[in-house]
Each structure stands twice: as C-alpha cells, then as structure tokens.
Design an enzyme around this catalytic site. Structure first.
Site, short mmCIF file in Angstrom:
data_model
loop_
_atom_site.label_atom_id
_atom_site.label_comp_id
_atom_site.label_asym_id
_atom_site.label_seq_id
_atom_site.Cartn_x
_atom_site.Cartn_y
_atom_site.Cartn_z
N TRP A 15 0.83 -1.20 0.00
CA TRP A 15 0.00 0.00 0.00
C TRP A 15 0.86 1.26 0.00
O TRP A 15 1.77 1.41 0.81
CB TRP A 15 -0.89 -0.02 1.24
CG TRP A 15 -1.84 1.13 1.36
CD1 TRP A 15 -3.04 1.27 0.73
CD2 TRP A 15 -1.70 2.28 2.20
NE1 TRP A 15 -3.65 2.44 1.11
CE2 TRP A 15 -2.85 3.07 2.01
CE3 TRP A 15 -0.71 2.72 3.08
CZ2 TRP A 15 -3.04 4.30 2.69
CZ3 TRP A 15 -0.88 3.92 3.75
CH2 TRP A 15 -2.04 4.69 3.55
N SER A 82 2.81 -7.43 1.63
CA SER A 82 1.79 -6.66 2.34
C SER A 82 0.49 -6.66 1.54
O SER A 82 -0.04 -7.73 1.23
CB SER A 82 2.31 -5.24 2.60
OG SER A 82 1.52 -4.56 3.54
N LEU A 83 -0.04 -5.50 1.17
CA LEU A 83 -1.27 -5.43 0.39
C LEU A 83 -1.19 -6.28 -0.87
O LEU A 83 -2.17 -6.88 -1.31
CB LEU A 83 -1.58 -3.98 0.02
CG LEU A 83 -2.72 -3.73 -0.96
CD1 LEU A 83 -4.07 -4.15 -0.37
CD2 LEU A 83 -2.76 -2.26 -1.38
N PHE A 141 3.00 5.71 8.78
CA PHE A 141 2.99 4.41 8.12
C PHE A 141 4.41 3.90 7.92
O PHE A 141 4.68 2.70 8.13
CB PHE A 141 2.25 4.51 6.79
CG PHE A 141 2.09 3.17 6.11
CD1 PHE A 141 1.36 2.16 6.71
CD2 PHE A 141 2.67 2.93 4.87
CE1 PHE A 141 1.21 0.92 6.10
CE2 PHE A 141 2.51 1.69 4.24
CZ PHE A 141 1.78 0.69 4.87
N LEU A 144 5.67 2.55 11.17
CA LEU A 144 5.05 1.26 11.48
C LEU A 144 5.71 0.14 10.69
O LEU A 144 6.00 -0.94 11.23
CB LEU A 144 3.56 1.32 11.18
CG LEU A 144 2.69 0.17 11.70
CD1 LEU A 144 2.67 0.16 13.22
CD2 LEU A 144 1.27 0.30 11.16
N ASP A 203 7.31 -8.00 12.86
CA ASP A 203 6.31 -7.30 12.06
C ASP A 203 5.28 -6.64 12.97
O ASP A 203 4.63 -7.29 13.79
CB ASP A 203 5.62 -8.32 11.13
CG ASP A 203 4.88 -7.67 9.99
OD1 ASP A 203 4.30 -6.58 10.19
OD2 ASP A 203 4.87 -8.25 8.89
N HIS A 230 8.10 -5.26 9.05
CA HIS A 230 7.13 -5.50 7.97
C HIS A 230 7.74 -5.20 6.60
O HIS A 230 7.44 -5.89 5.62
CB HIS A 230 5.90 -4.62 8.21
CG HIS A 230 4.79 -4.87 7.24
ND1 HIS A 230 4.07 -6.05 7.21
CD2 HIS A 230 4.27 -4.10 6.24
CE1 HIS A 230 3.15 -5.99 6.26
NE2 HIS A 230 3.26 -4.82 5.66
#
Length: 253
Positions: A15, A82-83, A141, A144, A203, A230
């Site tokens: 994302w 991820s996405l 983000f 994170l 993660d 992540h």
C-alpha cells in the site's frame, strides 16, 4: 536457474508504494543466478498506473494484472508484499504456478475466527489522515513498517521516500485501505498452486501467530519466519531474494 526453465516471477508491492520497492530484491535475485523473467507492475493508482478505485477488490486487480501480462508469459509465480498478497492470492488456475506471501496475509484485520491480525483501529487512523495531513500519514505508516528493523529511523526515511516517489492517488489509497480492512482471501490459500510465506518476526502489522494458522490451513506450505520488520523487501532484500529463489527452485516446471 540458468537453464531457461525458471518460471516467470510477478512481484506485487504494498500500500502506497510502487513496483520500484522491489528493485533491491530483483538485484539480489539476479546475483543468485535467477534467469527468469521478472515483472514488478504498479498496482492501480500507484506509481505510473492509472485507476485506483478497483484496488478495493483483489479479484478485479488480479484480473487486470493477468490481462496485462505479455502474451508469451505463461503461468508465472506471484509474490505479494503486504497489500500485494491479496491480489497475488486472487490469481487462480493456469495463471498462477505458485503464490509467495512476503510479510503478507490472506486477512489483515481480526475476526472472531482470525485473531492473528491487526486491530482495525490502526487502519481507521490512517483513513482519518487521508483527508488531511498526508505528510503525517507517510511518517506514521513508514514508522510502522520499519518498527523492528536494526536501524528503524534510517529505514523509515527510505520508506517515506518510496511513498513520496510512488505518488499514489488518494482514491487508490482509500481503496487499498478498504482491501486491507475488508478482504478475506483465506479460501484461496489451498487453491491448487503451491504456497510459500516469508514472515517477519518483528512485524508490527502481522502477529507471529499467522505462521501457525497458515501451516494448519495449508499443510506442506513452505513457511519461514525471519528477524525483521514489515518492510522486508527494503530491510532484508537478500533474505527475501534467497527465500524466493529457493521457493522457485522447488516449484515444478
């Protein structure tokens, strides 16, 4: 894999980013002798790709990506970070020789029968920032995604640069968050083609328990958990490349 028999590889980004996030992994794959074709397309509304609203529907994204493949590229292996794991899982049948999840999950938010996922309030926080302070959104983000890295501040700066360079459209970011919140691809885990998953021990988005759930749902899946955050493709490109390369070697021609 220098004999021309290596399967083609499609790499799907996460994302807010673009296909460029995979460049360190691609270099590491080539250094290991992987001679197959590699495509790292931009997802809808990200990078140079148009559209964006369709990103909320992994089936629509998968169909669009399959339709955009070169005519002579048959049955590639799909790897999603991820996405990107959601449309990678949505590709079925003859269009997918295998699926590889890189810090990805078939369902990203918790459910009564799926506790090993993120709190949906995390996504709600990002959604609230979409209409206002996009700089703060990128910082939060990136932080994170970098949490758990050996040098999280440096990685977060690199991730912010990737987010800014991708210049994802607002509608694509909204649609991507909707997919992360609502999509459930657990039914695709045992869809026929081999499954592999590389998970990050530190993660902040995907709890460690996902490994057990994947192993239970897909006996024989190739699953490995490694130290890292992540953002594995940027934090540990050699590790990601090693896992992908070894996985490709095990997938039947």
């Amino acid at each position: 894999m220098r004999d021309g028999s290596a399967p083609a590889l499609i790499l799907l980004h996460g994302w807010g980013f673009s296909g460029a996030v995979w460049e360190p992994v691609i270099r590491a794959l080539r250094a290991r002798g992987y001679a197959g074709r590699i495509h790292a397309p931009d997802l809808p509304g990200h990078g140079a790709a148009g559209g964006g609203d369709e990103l909320a529907d992994p089936d629509a994204v998968a169909a669009q990506l399959v339709a955009g493949l070169p005519d002579d590229l048959e049955s590639p292996v799909w790897a999603g970070w991820s996405l990107g794991a959601l449309p990678a899982l949505a590709v079925r049948g003859a269009h997918a020789r295998g699926r590889i999840l890189v810090a990805g999950s078939p369902r990203f938010v918790r459910a009564a029968d799926w506790p090993e996922a993120m709190d949906p309030r995390e996504l709600d926080g990002f959604a609230r920032l979409l209409g206002g302070d996009t700089g703060r959104l990128r910082r939060q983000f990136a932080a994170l995604c970098a949490r758990g890295a050996q040098e999280p501040a440096a990685l977060a700066r690199s991730l912010r640069g990737g987010l800014e360079a991708a210049a994802a459209r607002p509608e694509a970011l909204v649609a991507g968050l909707a997919a992360l919140r609502d999509a459930d691809r657990r039914g695709d885990l045992g869809a026929g083609s081999p499954l592999a998953a590389l998970l990050a021990q530190d993660d902040a988005l995907i709890p460690p328990g996902l490994e057990r759930h994947l192993a239970t749902r897909v006996p024989g899946a190739r699953i490995r958990r490694v130290p890292g955050p992540h953002a594995l493709p940027l934090a540990a490109p050699d590790t990601v490349a090693e896992f992908i390369h070894a996985t490709l070697a095990e997938i039947p021609a």
